[in-house]
Design a protein around this motif. Structure first.
Motif, short mmCIF file in Angstrom:
data_model
loop_
_atom_site.label_atom_id
_atom_site.label_comp_id
_atom_site.label_asym_id
_atom_site.label_seq_id
_atom_site.Cartn_x
_atom_site.Cartn_y
_atom_site.Cartn_z
N GLY A 251 0.81 -1.20 0.00
CA GLY A 251 0.00 0.00 0.00
C GLY A 251 0.84 1.25 0.00
O GLY A 251 2.07 1.22 -0.01
N LEU A 252 0.18 2.38 0.05
CA LEU A 252 0.85 3.67 0.05
C LEU A 252 1.31 4.02 1.45
O LEU A 252 0.53 4.01 2.39
CB LEU A 252 -0.12 4.73 -0.47
N THR A 253 2.58 4.32 1.59
CA THR A 253 3.11 4.70 2.90
C THR A 253 3.89 6.00 2.77
O THR A 253 4.40 6.33 1.71
CB THR A 253 4.06 3.62 3.46
N ALA A 254 3.97 6.72 3.83
CA ALA A 254 4.74 7.96 3.87
C ALA A 254 6.22 7.63 3.98
O ALA A 254 6.60 6.60 4.53
CB ALA A 254 4.30 8.80 5.06
N PRO A 255 7.09 8.50 3.45
CA PRO A 255 8.52 8.24 3.60
C PRO A 255 8.92 8.33 5.07
O PRO A 255 8.31 9.06 5.84
CB PRO A 255 9.18 9.34 2.77
N PRO A 256 9.92 7.56 5.46
CA PRO A 256 10.33 7.59 6.87
C PRO A 256 10.97 8.93 7.25
O PRO A 256 11.65 9.55 6.45
CB PRO A 256 11.36 6.47 6.96
N GLY B 169 13.31 11.19 10.10
CA GLY B 169 14.44 10.98 11.00
C GLY B 169 13.99 11.00 12.45
O GLY B 169 12.81 11.22 12.77
N ALA B 170 14.92 10.80 13.36
CA ALA B 170 14.63 10.80 14.79
C ALA B 170 14.07 12.14 15.25
O ALA B 170 13.29 12.21 16.20
CB ALA B 170 15.89 10.45 15.58
N ASP B 171 14.46 13.19 14.56
CA ASP B 171 13.98 14.53 14.94
C ASP B 171 12.61 14.85 14.33
O ASP B 171 12.08 15.95 14.51
CB ASP B 171 15.01 15.58 14.53
N GLY B 172 12.04 13.91 13.55
CA GLY B 172 10.72 14.12 12.95
C GLY B 172 10.75 14.90 11.66
O GLY B 172 9.70 15.31 11.15
N ILE B 173 11.93 15.10 11.10
CA ILE B 173 12.07 15.86 9.85
C ILE B 173 12.36 14.90 8.72
O ILE B 173 13.13 13.94 8.86
CB ILE B 173 13.18 16.91 9.97
N LEU B 174 11.73 15.16 7.57
CA LEU B 174 11.92 14.33 6.38
C LEU B 174 13.33 14.55 5.85
O LEU B 174 13.77 15.68 5.69
CB LEU B 174 10.87 14.74 5.34
N PRO B 175 14.07 13.47 5.55
CA PRO B 175 15.42 13.61 5.00
C PRO B 175 15.42 14.35 3.66
O PRO B 175 14.41 14.43 2.97
CB PRO B 175 15.90 12.17 4.82
N ALA B 176 16.56 14.87 3.26
CA ALA B 176 16.68 15.71 2.07
C ALA B 176 16.27 14.99 0.78
O ALA B 176 15.59 15.56 -0.07
CB ALA B 176 18.11 16.23 1.94
N PRO C 141 14.10 12.29 0.11
CA PRO C 141 12.64 12.18 -0.07
C PRO C 141 11.96 13.56 -0.13
O PRO C 141 10.97 13.73 -0.83
CB PRO C 141 12.19 11.41 1.16
N SER C 142 12.50 14.55 0.59
CA SER C 142 11.93 15.89 0.54
C SER C 142 12.03 16.48 -0.86
O SER C 142 11.08 17.07 -1.38
CB SER C 142 12.64 16.82 1.51
N LEU C 143 13.21 16.30 -1.46
CA LEU C 143 13.42 16.81 -2.81
C LEU C 143 12.49 16.11 -3.80
O LEU C 143 11.86 16.75 -4.64
CB LEU C 143 14.89 16.62 -3.21
N PHE C 144 12.37 14.80 -3.69
CA PHE C 144 11.48 14.05 -4.58
C PHE C 144 10.03 14.52 -4.41
O PHE C 144 9.33 14.76 -5.39
CB PHE C 144 11.57 12.54 -4.32
N CYS C 145 9.61 14.66 -3.19
CA CYS C 145 8.24 15.08 -2.90
C CYS C 145 7.97 16.48 -3.46
O CYS C 145 6.93 16.73 -4.08
CB CYS C 145 8.00 15.04 -1.39
#
Length: 126
Positions: free
Chosen positions: A2-7, A9-16, A18-22
């Motif tokens: 199914g569709l899942t959100a990208p993981p 980091g520990a700080d709750g911020i999306l890594p660079a 997946p952020s760039l792709f999104c």
């Protein structure tokens, strides 16, 4: 599955990565998908519109339509080619009767000698 959100980091911020792709997907992917759907819809609808126009042209005039059409450009007891063309454009909703009236008014203003035809000089003068 199914569709899942990208993981995140520990700080709750999306890594660079997946952020760039999104971000790029939102900027280019979504509009590109919309354009593609629009083109596909146009292809599907175009044949329907052409068939509907052909049916409208082939449909015979009723007596009331004939009486209406015979007075669109001329004021006699027959339907001329100009009457027929304007009638068909009106029937298909491609022009409005107000536009026809405005065009007739403009023609009469250009037809200085009231002959019912325009000379080159009349048609090109301001």
């Amino acid at each position: 599955g199914g569709l899942t959100a990208p993981p995140v980091g520990a700080d709750g911020i999306l890594p660079a990565g997946p952020s760039l792709f999104c971000g790029l997907y939102c900027l280019f992917g979504v509009p590109l998908f919309a354009v593609t759907l629009g083109h596909f819809a146009r292809v599907l609808v175009e044949e329907h519109v052409i068939a509907a126009e052909a049916r409208a042209i082939a449909r015979p005039m009723s007596k009331s339509e004939f009486e209406f059409a015979q007075k669109l450009c001329t004021n006699d007891s027959v339907v001329h080619l100009s009457d027929f063309i304007i009638f068909q454009l009106l029937r298909q909703g491609k022009i409005d009767i107000k536009i026809v009236q405005a065009l007739k008014k403009r023609f009469r203003a250009m037809d200085l000698d009231s002959s019912g035809v325009l000379t080159l000089e009349q048609a090109t003068s301001k």
